[in-house]
Design a protein around this motif. Sequence first.
Motif, short mmCIF file in Angstrom:
data_model
loop_
_atom_site.label_atom_id
_atom_site.label_comp_id
_atom_site.label_asym_id
_atom_site.label_seq_id
_atom_site.Cartn_x
_atom_site.Cartn_y
_atom_site.Cartn_z
N UNK A 137 94.75 23.16 40.02
CA UNK A 137 95.48 23.54 38.80
C UNK A 137 95.95 22.29 38.05
N UNK A 138 96.42 21.30 38.78
CA UNK A 138 96.99 20.11 38.14
C UNK A 138 96.07 18.90 38.21
N UNK A 139 94.79 19.16 38.51
CA UNK A 139 93.76 18.10 38.47
C UNK A 139 94.15 16.86 39.26
N UNK A 140 94.67 17.05 40.45
CA UNK A 140 95.00 15.90 41.30
C UNK A 140 93.75 15.55 42.08
N UNK A 173 91.13 34.92 39.45
CA UNK A 173 91.50 33.50 39.43
C UNK A 173 92.32 33.11 40.65
N UNK A 174 91.90 32.03 41.29
CA UNK A 174 92.61 31.57 42.49
C UNK A 174 91.70 30.66 43.30
N UNK A 198 88.32 29.98 38.33
CA UNK A 198 89.16 30.08 37.12
C UNK A 198 90.60 29.67 37.34
N UNK A 199 90.81 28.57 38.06
CA UNK A 199 92.18 28.20 38.43
C UNK A 199 93.04 27.88 37.21
N UNK A 200 92.37 27.49 36.11
CA UNK A 200 93.13 27.20 34.88
C UNK A 200 93.87 28.44 34.37
#
Lengths: 579, 579
Positions: free
Chosen positions: A409-412, A528-529, A552-554
């Motif tokens: 989700x936070x592109x880490x 999404x998940x 589709x985590x966004x």
Amino acid sequence: MGFLRGGLVLCILLLLCSFERSFGSGKTRHLKWDVEYMFWSPDCKESVVMGINGQFPGPTIRAKAGDTISVLLTNKLHTEGVVIHWHGIRQVGTPWADGTASISQCAINPGETFDYRFVVDKPGTYFYHGHFGMQRSAGLYGSLIVDVADGDQREPFHYDGEFNMLLSDWWHQSVHHQEVGLSSKPFRWIGEPQTVLINGRGQFNCSLAAHFSNTTSTNQCNLRGNEQCAPQILRVLPNKTYRLRIASTTALASLNLAVGGHKMVVVEADGNYVQPFQVEDIDIYPGQSYSVLIRTNQEASKNYWISIGVRGRRPQTPQALTLLNYAPTSTSKIPLSPPPVTPAWNDYGHSKSFSNKILALMGSQKPPINYDRRIILLNTQNLIDGFIKWSINNISLHLPSTPYLGSIKYSLKTAFDNKSPPENFASDYDIMKPPVNPNTTIGNGVYMLPLNTTVDVILQNANALLTNVSEIHPWHLHGHDFWVLGYGEGKFTKEDEKKFNLKNPPLRNTAVIFPHGWTALRFVTDNPGVWAFHCHIEPHLHMGMGVVFAEGVQHVNGIPNQALACGLTGNRFMKTTQN
Amino acid sequence: MGFLRGGLVLCILLLLCSFERSFGSGKTRHLKWDVEYMFWSPDCKESVVMGINGQFPGPTIRAKAGDTISVLLTNKLHTEGVVIHWHGIRQVGTPWADGTASISQCAINPGETFDYRFVVDKPGTYFYHGHFGMQRSAGLYGSLIVDVADGDQREPFHYDGEFNMLLSDWWHQSVHHQEVGLSSKPFRWIGEPQTVLINGRGQFNCSLAAHFSNTTSTNQCNLRGNEQCAPQILRVLPNKTYRLRIASTTALASLNLAVGGHKMVVVEADGNYVQPFQVEDIDIYPGQSYSVLIRTNQEASKNYWISIGVRGRRPQTPQALTLLNYAPTSTSKIPLSPPPVTPAWNDYGHSKSFSNKILALMGSQKPPINYDRRIILLNTQNLIDGFIKWSINNISLHLPSTPYLGSIKYSLKTAFDNKSPPENFASDYDIMKPPVNPNTTIGNGVYMLPLNTTVDVILQNANALLTNVSEIHPWHLHGHDFWVLGYGEGKFTKEDEKKFNLKNPPLRNTAVIFPHGWTALRFVTDNPGVWAFHCHIEPHLHMGMGVVFAEGVQHVNGIPNQALACGLTGNRFMKTTQN
């Protein structure tokens, strides 16, 4: 001489039926649970088990479709984190409540409380269990039964009463010890379970049916009925129809269940209705559930065995037993014939025949005719630096310390391997021989799946490290049901596609691959998940047998802070005023 | 016939002396440690132990005063958090590195790495150990030796060589199992240890000195020397002086050590020099350390026993043994006389006499003459809702899920009991009788101490639940050394103050209270942080025997985010962009 002194049996029966009172459709059911270790004797021998609110197995959740469940789960363990997965519940809109450590949330720390809040949207026979380390094996599990909503049309079959049978397997060696052995070099296998449990109850040092044994080494059980290991007897009335809800949370054992003198009609699999079919016995792999109907049309003055034996591995575990008892016949009356014999452990023909009978109930949702993407997953057992692992397309899954849901989700990007794992394996790989795959690695990459696509997964079994050995693996998908399009022998080829059942394939969440065979699944990425897809054999998952799908985590919003307060998400989002 | 075949002894000797190479004063020593469970045979019987980098005990840290230690600690456990406490290191300016879960930091989650970075400012014999649940009992410990800095004046005594002896006790029952028993109703005590270990090595099924035993039930050990349980032999040269650094990280056992035929001169206690005094044997309570000097002035052709026995509790554990071996005498030569006999377990006169001999080395820092605040702490054993607990002034400590350092720094008032715990107990309390304190509760309040004040703590022992029973408790203070002003019998009175030693009381970090007696300590609140003060008997701490001191927390800056990423601080400071 009866193996169970009467009297207390009625209590047991009442216990079996005293489910949580229903509050009507669409209600929120609030539960407060404490998870802690406790002394318990699941099989008459005392062990340390992981219990909930002082119970083992944990409390049965009973709800109606459309209800919201809220479990305020407090971790009362001393040093271990904990999570609970709600097996079969799709968690639409609440992927952070899926209860998978390192995937959907940070494990709940000792002393902390997490609110698992989710909707149970579909009637069926489900269960819940730990999904961190091997805590499921430690006894962290219970039943979750969803009834049809008030006002909805009724179930597509009739029954007069029901019983719930949650099956599990039990070891005397602690799970902590088992984990060390599995992660050691040289490897130490956990061995076969000492006991199979029905609703957390089994008998290790004795048998309810010792009378019928050829050997004198087995003692007849002499139980009063109020012991933690005393069987729960299924007390029925003559000429009625009963629904048995059978779910398996075994760590290892594939099971086969039969009811002496009674046929069973299978009507539900993994929370989906199936075209009813009649059998003498059913196979249940770890992670699966069934409802079967039995008609109490036999002689009412007798009692009948319910027997559960191990299949798919050379069994070293005695059958689990309990009784089907026709009221008012005494429960202490021993059946005249021995318990039903479990089919030979390696009679895979029997297993396949059963699997192929499972078809969707007419009118069920059909799969899309075409797929957008096909992922072929080769299952191999490998040596990596001398450690025995299970690998999928040459990668053995080792979960990261930062849960994927937050890190994606936070592109880490440093939280896990960014390289997408392979979607196929070398075409010349010989699945009939021990693995020749020197490039096998430990990894934690993710299959990134766009929303609203149709994905085929072909699970390809192969030979294990030993010659002529290929094991059964029950694969479980989180967040979804999938259609089981077919099972096949040998290596999957494009030709096999023609044999897919697109007409009435069953929907389910756990499907097995047979030795040296393949299984084809199809699902739609509509949720999404981040979802685990893994072998439901606990030590196999521990040894790396799984993959991760991100979908589709966004579109995921509202992840509770607590689910993110560890690893890189914890570090990234902690803003104190001190610095 | 020797109990240890030669040859490998030299290797052991080299191992014993191959400490980490020194990098000079004021350097940073970088260490990378992985904590994990592993199979190990500390006492010749295989167990699961908590090891570091595949070693048990963990690696010895060797540094010089003024050095900075950086331990990048990675938690490789499957489901448990972990922390490490650096016992005796005051953590000036780095209270978050004290390694106490729920107090100084959030436990390190599985898969995560925490950087313990702190200065070792004072030469001495220290050790480190787990401080979460009972992980110390599981084997998470090792030695930490600080030498004088380069250029500094030398130690105030001469020696030609040294040996390090880290003492511990060992149970065959897993710590997880022990924890459940201690927290159960009915209570299950862990019992006496099976074995006492010297540097992680002991013998359970055999004795090195069976020859001298009266019974035939004890087997003579037949060890090659390369076993994990083979003793490390102290190989010395004649007519030299050796320093033995002796530290006890036992979970329960108070120990007594003697060297056959050799007297010992005590020169250091808990990292502080003491006025040298000669003894035949020394008492070491859990959490304490000593340096003693021995002169190798005995017949060089013989070997000599080093024996360690249990005191303070009726012992059911054999003596731990190893050899003092004069080179070039063969290590396989059995001493002619039996190992030194440990004084009777309940000869408290002997214990008190030893404790009273410990005085600060001339020229040491003296305590302030006056105190600003006096806290009297009554130690009682209580039944709370049927659970057996230890309580201090009627409160049994149950640590909160949010570490105090963060919750106090950020004034999170719901994180713990805000009511200050009592600083005294009822004047009519009869310490000679089983406790009559019906208001005993579980709690987690904090003694808030302003900076730069002088605090007296009077530890008042009392009778336990059983008539005529009062136990030894070694109390350990974090973040400080304290002066031991005196020990006394019965209930402390104002009159006793006159007997305080304000001239040369020893500085140390762990002091014992004797049965039905009191011990008076004094320290200065010169170290901002939150500091545990507790009985160093692991099961006693688990049962609530501790208190918490908070000291000038508003002056603490720079707490790493990771140390705060749990509980209420985690929740308070997590700022994501999603909501």
